[in-house]
Design a protein around this motif. Structure first.
Motif, PDB file in Angstrom:
ATOM      1  N   THR A   1      12.816  15.479 -25.713  1.00  0.00           N
ATOM      2  CA  THR A   1      11.925  16.635 -25.639  1.00  0.00           C
ATOM      3  C   THR A   1      10.654  16.260 -24.881  1.00  0.00           C
ATOM      4  O   THR A   1       9.967  15.306 -25.245  1.00  0.00           O
ATOM      5  CB  THR A   1      11.556  17.129 -27.039  1.00  0.00           C
ATOM      6  OG1 THR A   1      12.746  17.508 -27.732  1.00  0.00           O
ATOM      7  CG2 THR A   1      10.622  18.339 -26.960  1.00  0.00           C
ATOM      8  N   LEU A   2      10.359  17.004 -23.840  1.00  0.00           N
ATOM      9  CA  LEU A   2       9.161  16.761 -23.042  1.00  0.00           C
ATOM     10  C   LEU A   2       8.256  17.979 -23.104  1.00  0.00           C
ATOM     11  O   LEU A   2       8.724  19.124 -23.010  1.00  0.00           O
ATOM     12  CB  LEU A   2       9.528  16.457 -21.595  1.00  0.00           C
ATOM     13  CG  LEU A   2      10.285  15.149 -21.336  1.00  0.00           C
ATOM     14  CD1 LEU A   2      10.648  15.030 -19.867  1.00  0.00           C
ATOM     15  CD2 LEU A   2       9.455  13.944 -21.772  1.00  0.00           C
ATOM     16  N   HIS A   3       6.979  17.733 -23.265  1.00  0.00           N
ATOM     17  CA  HIS A   3       5.981  18.786 -23.206  1.00  0.00           C
ATOM     18  C   HIS A   3       5.160  18.623 -21.932  1.00  0.00           C
ATOM     19  O   HIS A   3       4.935  17.505 -21.465  1.00  0.00           O
ATOM     20  CB  HIS A   3       5.064  18.745 -24.423  1.00  0.00           C
ATOM     21  CG  HIS A   3       5.699  19.279 -25.667  1.00  0.00           C
ATOM     22  ND1 HIS A   3       6.524  18.518 -26.459  1.00  0.00           N
ATOM     23  CD2 HIS A   3       5.641  20.514 -26.241  1.00  0.00           C
ATOM     24  CE1 HIS A   3       6.937  19.245 -27.482  1.00  0.00           C
ATOM     25  NE2 HIS A   3       6.431  20.458 -27.383  1.00  0.00           N
ATOM     26  N   LEU A   4       4.733  19.719 -21.384  1.00  0.00           N
ATOM     27  CA  LEU A   4       3.873  19.706 -20.210  1.00  0.00           C
ATOM     28  C   LEU A   4       2.422  19.784 -20.667  1.00  0.00           C
ATOM     29  O   LEU A   4       2.052  20.688 -21.426  1.00  0.00           O
ATOM     30  CB  LEU A   4       4.188  20.890 -19.295  1.00  0.00           C
ATOM     31  CG  LEU A   4       3.255  21.077 -18.091  1.00  0.00           C
ATOM     32  CD1 LEU A   4       3.423  19.934 -17.100  1.00  0.00           C
ATOM     33  CD2 LEU A   4       3.513  22.419 -17.404  1.00  0.00           C
ATOM     34  N   VAL A   5       1.616  18.836 -20.221  1.00  0.00           N
ATOM     35  CA  VAL A   5       0.181  18.845 -20.512  1.00  0.00           C
ATOM     36  C   VAL A   5      -0.557  19.106 -19.208  1.00  0.00           C
ATOM     37  O   VAL A   5      -0.308  18.431 -18.201  1.00  0.00           O
ATOM     38  CB  VAL A   5      -0.267  17.507 -21.131  1.00  0.00           C
ATOM     39  CG1 VAL A   5      -1.756  17.544 -21.446  1.00  0.00           C
ATOM     40  CG2 VAL A   5       0.539  17.209 -22.395  1.00  0.00           C
ATOM     41  N   VAL A   6      -1.432  20.103 -19.215  1.00  0.00           N
ATOM     42  CA  VAL A   6      -2.187  20.492 -18.020  1.00  0.00           C
ATOM     43  C   VAL A   6      -3.671  20.291 -18.303  1.00  0.00           C
ATOM     44  O   VAL A   6      -4.209  20.835 -19.279  1.00  0.00           O
ATOM     45  CB  VAL A   6      -1.910  21.964 -17.633  1.00  0.00           C
ATOM     46  CG1 VAL A   6      -2.740  22.355 -16.409  1.00  0.00           C
ATOM     47  CG2 VAL A   6      -0.421  22.162 -17.353  1.00  0.00           C
ATOM     48  N   LEU A   7      -4.323  19.499 -17.453  1.00  0.00           N
ATOM     49  CA  LEU A   7      -5.746  19.209 -17.595  1.00  0.00           C
ATOM     50  C   LEU A   7      -6.542  20.036 -16.590  1.00  0.00           C
ATOM     51  O   LEU A   7      -6.322  19.945 -15.377  1.00  0.00           O
ATOM     52  CB  LEU A   7      -6.005  17.716 -17.368  1.00  0.00           C
ATOM     53  CG  LEU A   7      -7.468  17.261 -17.371  1.00  0.00           C
ATOM     54  CD1 LEU A   7      -8.112  17.501 -18.735  1.00  0.00           C
ATOM     55  CD2 LEU A   7      -7.565  15.791 -16.973  1.00  0.00           C
ATOM     56  N   SER A   8      -7.464  20.840 -17.078  1.00  0.00           N
ATOM     57  CA  SER A   8      -8.401  21.609 -16.263  1.00  0.00           C
ATOM     58  C   SER A   8      -9.809  21.128 -16.582  1.00  0.00           C
ATOM     59  O   SER A   8     -10.011  20.402 -17.566  1.00  0.00           O
ATOM     60  CB  SER A   8      -8.265  23.108 -16.558  1.00  0.00           C
ATOM     61  OG  SER A   8      -6.954  23.557 -16.274  1.00  0.00           O
ATOM     62  N   PRO A   9     -10.808  21.503 -15.809  1.00  0.00           N
ATOM     63  CA  PRO A   9     -12.154  21.002 -16.091  1.00  0.00           C
ATOM     64  C   PRO A   9     -12.674  21.351 -17.481  1.00  0.00           C
ATOM     65  O   PRO A   9     -13.417  20.567 -18.082  1.00  0.00           O
ATOM     66  CB  PRO A   9     -13.000  21.667 -14.996  1.00  0.00           C
ATOM     67  CG  PRO A   9     -12.054  21.879 -13.870  1.00  0.00           C
ATOM     68  CD  PRO A   9     -10.754  22.215 -14.519  1.00  0.00           C
TER      69      PRO A   9
END
Length: 396
Positions: free
Chosen positions: A151-159
């Protein structure tokens, strides 16, 4: 001998047509005048046949008003690489005029099957991870603590935010699980940068100018919905390959101070760590626009990097020498491009055709696995920012 002679003549003559076509493409880029020319054979063409290729290329250029001058005193530099895939040969010419580099290519019938480790030029493949209207600093796929291994989760970094997503039941779209506001006591610089890094606990950390965020799992047996993220002001060093480097939180580059020490590295924008069959090396994209390489000793100027932008990253692909450096093209055009290089001593040698991009690269970081990199583009429509996974494809 008489029976063997005609095929050899025909083999030599086979290079005339592709050499003439490549000369035509080069002349279209350079125009009439003097150039310096280098030729490198990375294909199964016999070494004693390479002079015939060079003569055919010189004759083709001469007929179009292009004179090859010995030495490096010409303002126009042409680097030709004879390479091949399993299906065909591919001759690539890099034409450098000042800071601008353009590429010409022709396909050639293979003289012989490619050697197992001679599948160059390699190919770059990009896979869309996520797109959104807000800026993306970094993104990646993580197997978070408590998840099944697959199982993979997507992590998105924004400012101002960290968001965690999971795949829907059909596996066709990302669904947001959680989002966390990033609290920071100091204002960001105008050109804010940030990166994600897996940690030893099976979670991740996010590094931004003057602040570090850490993910944790507060309760055993709880899935991604139970992830907690805390942020705190910090000037601790960021991970850069096998080192940690201090980031100038008021600007957009690293100070040059690393743990352990990276030698006499000055302020740098990015660094590519290469761990291949030729040993270990690190290439620094310095804040002043120069590129230098360290193989454990002092830093030396890296030849073949004049046309690069400021973003570089290392990928341990297993192809070719085992490790490639990915570099963006220089310039301020609307559309960027990405190329793969291998570093041989103090030289960077292109080993892939350019990967055209529909926008400008704003971030290029190592992915959570060593065989890929994460690239962020600005300019995609209708969504403005796109994050991609970029990998190297072996042509064998």
């Amino acid at each position: 001998m008489l029976l063997a002679w005609p095929p050899a003549c025909r083999a030599a003559g086979d290079w005339d047509a592709p050499a003439t076509e490549l000369a035509r493409q080069i002349a279209a880029l350079t125009g009439p005048g003097a150039v310096s020319l280098s030729l490198r054979n990375n294909s199964s063409i016999a070494a004693d046949a390479v002079p015939a290729v060079r003569r055919a290329l010189l004759n083709g250029l001469s007929a179009l008003g292009v004179t090859v001058r010995a030495g490096a005193d010409s303002a126009t530099i042409v680097r030709v690489t004879l390479s091949q895939t399993a299906r065909q040969g591919l001759w690539v010419a890099e034409v450098q005029q000042g800071p601008e580099v353009r590429v010409a290519m022709v396909s050639v019938a293979n003289a012989a099957p490619a050697a197992k480790q001679q599948g160059t030029p390699l190919l770059l493949r990009k896979t869309l991870l996520f797109a959104q209207a807000e800026p993306i600093l970094d993104a990646g796929l993580f197997a978070l603590q408590g998840d099944a291994p697959t199982t993979l989760h997507l992590v998105v970094l924004s400012p101002e935010q960290i968001a965690i997503y999971h795949r829907d039941a059909q596996g066709s779209a990302w669904v947001k699980d959680q989002s966390f506001e990033i609290a920071h006591g100091r204002p960001y610089p105008r050109d804010v940068r940030g990166r994600l890094q897996p940690d030893a606990t099976g979670m991740f950390k996010a590094y931004l100018p003057g602040v570090i965020c850490s993910a944790s799992q507060p309760a055993a047996g709880v899935g991604a919905a139970g992830v907690a993220v805390t942020c705190a002001d910090s000037d601790d060093p960021w991970p850069v390959g096998s080192r940690r480097a201090f980031y100038n939180s008021s600007r957009n580059y690293f100070t040059g101070v690393t743990i352990p020490s990276g030698g006499d590295a000055g302020p740098f924008y990015s660094a590519a760590e290469l761990l291949g069959k030729r040993g270990a090396a690190t290439v620094y994209s310095e804040a002043g626009g120069q590129f230098r390489v360290s193989d454990g000793g002092s830093l030396k100027a890296l030849a073949g990097s004049r046309d690069w932008g400021s973003d570089v990253v290392g990928v341990q692909s297993g192809c070719g020498s085992g490790a490639q450096l990915l570099a963006t093209a220089s310039g301020d055009g609307v559309e960027d491009s990405l190329l793969a290089y291998e570093v041989e001593g103090r030289d960077a040698v292109a080993v892939s055709p350019p990967l055209p991009l529909d926008g400008q690269v704003t971030a290029l970081w190592p992915a959570s696995g060593p065989a890929a990199a994460t690239m962020v583009l600005e300019g995609g429509q209708p969504l403005e920012y796109e994050a991609y996974s970029v990998s190297v494809v072996c042509n064998q």
